[in-house]
Design an enzyme around this catalytic site. Sequence first.
Site, PDB file in Angstrom:
ATOM      1  N   ARG A  96      10.207 -35.001  31.607  1.00  0.00           N
ATOM      2  CA  ARG A  96      10.941 -34.982  32.876  1.00  0.00           C
ATOM      3  C   ARG A  96      10.024 -34.547  34.033  1.00  0.00           C
ATOM      4  O   ARG A  96      10.150 -35.053  35.150  1.00  0.00           O
ATOM      5  CB  ARG A  96      12.172 -34.074  32.801  1.00  0.00           C
ATOM      6  CG  ARG A  96      13.239 -34.608  31.899  1.00  0.00           C
ATOM      7  CD  ARG A  96      13.806 -35.943  32.417  1.00  0.00           C
ATOM      8  NE  ARG A  96      14.698 -36.522  31.444  1.00  0.00           N
ATOM      9  CZ  ARG A  96      14.564 -37.729  30.919  1.00  0.00           C
ATOM     10  NH1 ARG A  96      13.579 -38.507  31.274  1.00  0.00           N
ATOM     11  NH2 ARG A  96      15.414 -38.178  30.034  1.00  0.00           N
ATOM     12  N   GLU A  99       8.021 -37.516  34.694  1.00  0.00           N
ATOM     13  CA  GLU A  99       8.874 -38.454  35.406  1.00  0.00           C
ATOM     14  C   GLU A  99       9.014 -38.049  36.881  1.00  0.00           C
ATOM     15  O   GLU A  99       8.961 -38.903  37.781  1.00  0.00           O
ATOM     16  CB  GLU A  99      10.246 -38.490  34.741  1.00  0.00           C
ATOM     17  CG  GLU A  99      11.239 -39.423  35.410  1.00  0.00           C
ATOM     18  CD  GLU A  99      12.601 -39.360  34.746  1.00  0.00           C
ATOM     19  OE1 GLU A  99      13.164 -40.438  34.530  1.00  0.00           O
ATOM     20  OE2 GLU A  99      13.100 -38.243  34.462  1.00  0.00           O
ATOM     21  N   SER A 122      -4.300 -26.451  45.288  1.00  0.00           N
ATOM     22  CA  SER A 122      -5.025 -25.869  44.168  1.00  0.00           C
ATOM     23  C   SER A 122      -4.102 -25.498  43.013  1.00  0.00           C
ATOM     24  O   SER A 122      -3.020 -24.951  43.215  1.00  0.00           O
ATOM     25  CB  SER A 122      -5.763 -24.609  44.634  1.00  0.00           C
ATOM     26  OG  SER A 122      -6.391 -23.970  43.541  1.00  0.00           O
TER      27      SER A 122
END
Length: 156
Positions: A96, A99, A122
């Site tokens: 997820r 995704e 960073s």
Amino acid sequence: MIQSQIVNTARRELTDRIIEAKAKKNLSFEQIAEGTGLSDVFVTAALLGQQPLPAESAQLVGARLGLDEQAIELLQAIPMRGSVENNMPSDPTIYRFYEMMQVYGTTLKALVHEKFGDGIISAINFRMDIKKVEDPEGGSRAVITLDGKFLPYKPF
């Protein structure tokens, strides 16, 4: 002396031992991190092989988990970072996040560049937090804060 790993085999094996000890002792990552002076997110990352722990924290965590001196030393070594192999992750929770980056990655990139200019955020000078909050529509929501220093690209 600070040591660095070239392969992560030993660290993966240690992670398995840590997860086993955590379950056996019925501890949360937050409980393991108590008294280290570090966030539970950072300690969790270290226990999962992604960060080194300072000596004092490694000793405390190691004692809490019942680890031997060799394991405590390994917790202090600079790991070979990167827990997701080069292929798409299959674990649903990790997927997820993958995704989210697939869907919102270009949006985040565009907004970062619009607000800060050309550069990166960073992951070294970085903090992260995760909170569970109640959803007004029922259930729970995860609030994840990623707080990284902006590093501009510099012409040379």
